[in-house]
Design an enzyme around this catalytic site. Structure first.
Site, mmCIF file in Angstrom:
data_model
loop_
_atom_site.group_PDB
_atom_site.id
_atom_site.type_symbol
_atom_site.label_atom_id
_atom_site.label_comp_id
_atom_site.label_asym_id
_atom_site.label_seq_id
_atom_site.Cartn_x
_atom_site.Cartn_y
_atom_site.Cartn_z
ATOM 1 N N CYS A 130 -17.315 -86.881 -34.903
ATOM 2 C CA CYS A 130 -17.914 -87.580 -36.047
ATOM 3 C C CYS A 130 -19.414 -87.323 -36.183
ATOM 4 O O CYS A 130 -19.917 -87.100 -37.289
ATOM 5 C CB CYS A 130 -17.640 -89.076 -35.937
ATOM 6 S SG CYS A 130 -17.771 -89.721 -34.266
ATOM 7 N N HIS A 243 -22.287 -94.108 -38.793
ATOM 8 C CA HIS A 243 -23.159 -93.510 -37.777
ATOM 9 C C HIS A 243 -24.477 -93.092 -38.431
ATOM 10 O O HIS A 243 -24.493 -92.578 -39.553
ATOM 11 C CB HIS A 243 -22.521 -92.237 -37.199
ATOM 12 C CG HIS A 243 -21.375 -92.478 -36.266
ATOM 13 N ND1 HIS A 243 -20.890 -93.720 -35.932
ATOM 14 C CD2 HIS A 243 -20.611 -91.579 -35.564
ATOM 15 C CE1 HIS A 243 -19.881 -93.588 -35.080
ATOM 16 N NE2 HIS A 243 -19.689 -92.301 -34.847
HETATM 17 N N1 NAP Z 1 -13.085 -93.252 -34.971
HETATM 18 C C1 NAP Z 1 -13.826 -92.180 -35.240
HETATM 19 O O1 NAP Z 1 -14.955 -92.259 -35.779
HETATM 20 C C2 NAP Z 1 -13.321 -90.823 -34.897
HETATM 21 C C3 NAP Z 1 -14.042 -89.739 -35.340
HETATM 22 C C4 NAP Z 1 -13.604 -88.447 -35.039
HETATM 23 C C5 NAP Z 1 -12.457 -88.311 -34.303
HETATM 24 N N2 NAP Z 1 -11.755 -89.382 -33.868
HETATM 25 C C6 NAP Z 1 -10.552 -89.147 -33.089
HETATM 26 O O2 NAP Z 1 -9.404 -89.584 -33.808
HETATM 27 C C7 NAP Z 1 -8.393 -90.021 -32.904
HETATM 28 C C8 NAP Z 1 -7.960 -91.431 -33.255
HETATM 29 O O3 NAP Z 1 -9.079 -92.302 -33.231
HETATM 30 P P1 NAP Z 1 -9.027 -93.778 -33.834
HETATM 31 O O4 NAP Z 1 -10.452 -94.198 -33.915
HETATM 32 O O5 NAP Z 1 -8.186 -93.847 -35.053
HETATM 33 O O6 NAP Z 1 -8.289 -94.566 -32.640
HETATM 34 P P2 NAP Z 1 -7.448 -95.936 -32.700
HETATM 35 O O7 NAP Z 1 -7.943 -96.815 -33.800
HETATM 36 O O8 NAP Z 1 -7.461 -96.457 -31.319
HETATM 37 O O9 NAP Z 1 -5.945 -95.469 -33.080
HETATM 38 C C9 NAP Z 1 -5.206 -94.650 -32.223
HETATM 39 C C10 NAP Z 1 -3.910 -94.235 -32.911
HETATM 40 O O10 NAP Z 1 -3.223 -93.300 -32.046
HETATM 41 C C11 NAP Z 1 -1.906 -93.784 -31.812
HETATM 42 N N3 NAP Z 1 -1.467 -93.404 -30.468
HETATM 43 C C12 NAP Z 1 -2.102 -93.649 -29.302
HETATM 44 N N4 NAP Z 1 -1.372 -93.154 -28.266
HETATM 45 C C13 NAP Z 1 -0.262 -92.595 -28.812
HETATM 46 C C14 NAP Z 1 0.878 -91.944 -28.286
HETATM 47 N N5 NAP Z 1 1.040 -91.759 -26.976
HETATM 48 N N6 NAP Z 1 1.826 -91.503 -29.136
HETATM 49 C C15 NAP Z 1 1.688 -91.682 -30.472
HETATM 50 N N7 NAP Z 1 0.624 -92.311 -31.039
HETATM 51 C C16 NAP Z 1 -0.321 -92.753 -30.222
HETATM 52 C C17 NAP Z 1 -2.021 -95.285 -31.959
HETATM 53 O O11 NAP Z 1 -0.743 -95.807 -32.207
HETATM 54 P P3 NAP Z 1 -0.352 -97.298 -31.677
HETATM 55 O O12 NAP Z 1 -0.903 -98.235 -32.688
HETATM 56 O O13 NAP Z 1 1.137 -97.224 -31.680
HETATM 57 O O14 NAP Z 1 -0.934 -97.451 -30.325
HETATM 58 C C18 NAP Z 1 -2.955 -95.378 -33.160
HETATM 59 O O15 NAP Z 1 -2.238 -95.153 -34.348
HETATM 60 C C19 NAP Z 1 -9.007 -89.860 -31.515
HETATM 61 O O16 NAP Z 1 -8.653 -88.593 -31.005
HETATM 62 C C20 NAP Z 1 -10.489 -89.892 -31.783
HETATM 63 O O17 NAP Z 1 -11.229 -89.223 -30.786
HETATM 64 C C21 NAP Z 1 -12.158 -90.650 -34.156
#
Ligand code: NAP
Length: 340
Positions: A130, A243
């Site tokens: 990000c 951010h």
């Molecule tokens: N937030 C940001 O600003 C940002 C920016 C760039 C990249 N990212 C990346 O995007 C990804 C997700 O981030 P987020 O912020 O959305 O996280 P989050 O809010 O914690 O959501 C995680 C998601 O992944 C799913 N998940 C976790 N473990 C899993 C598994 N074993 N099998 C299938 N689904 C699974 C969760 O499903 P459940 O609800 O079923 O647990 C949920 O839908 C990460 O790789 C993060 O590094 C995030």
């Protein structure tokens, strides 16, 4: 005719935002599947006016689906992205797993959309970190004009960058300060985040930088130009979404602040708000829900020969993740799949 699109991680911060953005930008969707872990089986999520029921990714057959937007973290991506890719579905991944793989393009469409054609080696495309995404949108047009030598960046990163658990931790700790009977110790973050700032995002590397800082260095080189030197200090702040970055840029050639402002005004994905008066700049709270990366406080750095300072703010769940992923899908559709 449109696309059959999968959202993996549909219950998460980024997944929900991807659903919103696909609807807002009227991405040509014929069919949409919302996936998450077994824990969320049956959870409802919304796509425009439609309510979707989340399916278990483990039971899902990716064959016949065109594009899968992944936001499930590196561990789960390692298991499921190769399965989707092997089934012929192009994966656009938000985790860091494939970003540094030479056979996987790392794309910010405003900077290197032409790299899209590299997707076919693995059927996978990576989305940057990000803090990198918003910074390179600002750097690229300036680099094209005056060639950047070095960047010094300090970030002020919101808790939503650490997922929905990070947002809950800030909320719960803030409440516990007013109700001291319920103690909420640090869990997602290394120290208390409420009313505090933490100079650590991700793990420490051997040389004392953190992995988040390392990502900004390596990803900027891969997306914009390997010759650009970057040094970063990444800091978590008690902001829910958005951010911010204080960026100092040293160029090969002199670039006047007024010309830089004009270049950025014309640049794709950027909105310049830069009045030299109280409040004449953008703060993270104001950028939430917006597509643009906002640039303010553009000014000469008189301590070096060819230097500029600027302030860069963007919605990390949008340009930093979901919006960029959807823009990659749009580029893939336009340049390669050509169905929409
Ligand atoms: N937030 C940001 O600003 C940002 C920016 C760039 C990249 N990212 C990346 O995007 C990804 C997700 O981030 P987020 O912020 O959305 O996280 P989050 O809010 O914690 O959501 C995680 C998601 O992944 C799913 N998940 C976790 N473990 C899993 C598994 N074993 N099998 C299938 N689904 C699974 C969760 O499903 P459940 O609800 O079923 O647990 C949920 O839908 C990460 O790789 C993060 O590094 C995030």
């Amino acid at each position: 005719m449109g696309y059959r699109v999968v959202i993996a991680g549909a219950t998460g911060n980024v997944g929900r935002e991807m659903l919103n953005i696909l609807a807002e930008r009227q991405f040509p969707v014929d069919e949409l599947a919302a996936l998450a872990s077994r824990r969320s089986l049956g959870t409802e999520v919304t796509f425009g006016e439609t309510t979707l029921t989340t399916k278990d990714i483990d039971q899902f057959d990716f064959s016949g689906w065109d594009i899968a937007l992944f936001a499930i973290g590196s561990e789960a991506t390692k298991k499921y992205a190769p399965i989707a890719a092997a089934a012929g579905c192009v994966v656009i991944d938000n985790s860091s797993l494939y970003r540094y793989d030479p056979d996987v393009p790392l794309i910010v469409p405003e900077c290197n959309a032409e790299a899209i054609h590299g997707y076919s080696k693995k059927n996978i495309i990576a989305n940057p970190n990000c803090s990198t995404a918003q910074m390179v949108v600002a750097l690229k047009p300036l680099h094209d004009r005056a060639k950047i030598k070095r960047v010094v960046v300090s970030t002020y990163q919101s808790v939503s960058g650490a997922g929905k658990d990070g947002m809950d931790e800030l909320w719960d700790q803030t409440k516990s300060i007013y109700n001291p009977t319920s103690d909420v110790p640090p869990n997602k973050f290394q120290k208390e985040i409420a009313f505090n700032v933490i100079p650590q995002i991700d793990v420490f590397m051997e040389d004392g930088t953190t992995k988040e800082e390392w990502k900004m260095v390596v990803e900027t080189k891969k997306i914009v130009d390997p010759s650009i030197k970057v040094t970063a200090t990444c800091v978590r702040v008690p902001v829910f979404v958005g951010h911010s970055e204080a960026i100092n840029i040293e160029f090969e050639e002199f670039l006047d602040e007024d010309e830089a402002r004009d270049i950025l005004r014309e640049a794709p994905g950027i909105m310049v708000i830069d009045k030299r008066e109280a409040g004449g700049y953008v703060t993270p709270k104001e950028c939430v829900g917006d597509f643009a990366t906002f640039i303010s406080r553009i000014r000469q750095d008189s301590t070096i020969e060819n230097g500029l300072n600027l302030w860069c703010v963007s919605d990390n769940l949008r340009k930093g993740a979901a919006l960029n992923a959807v823009q990659i899908a749009e580029t893939l559709g336009r340049e390669v799949l050509k169905k929409g």
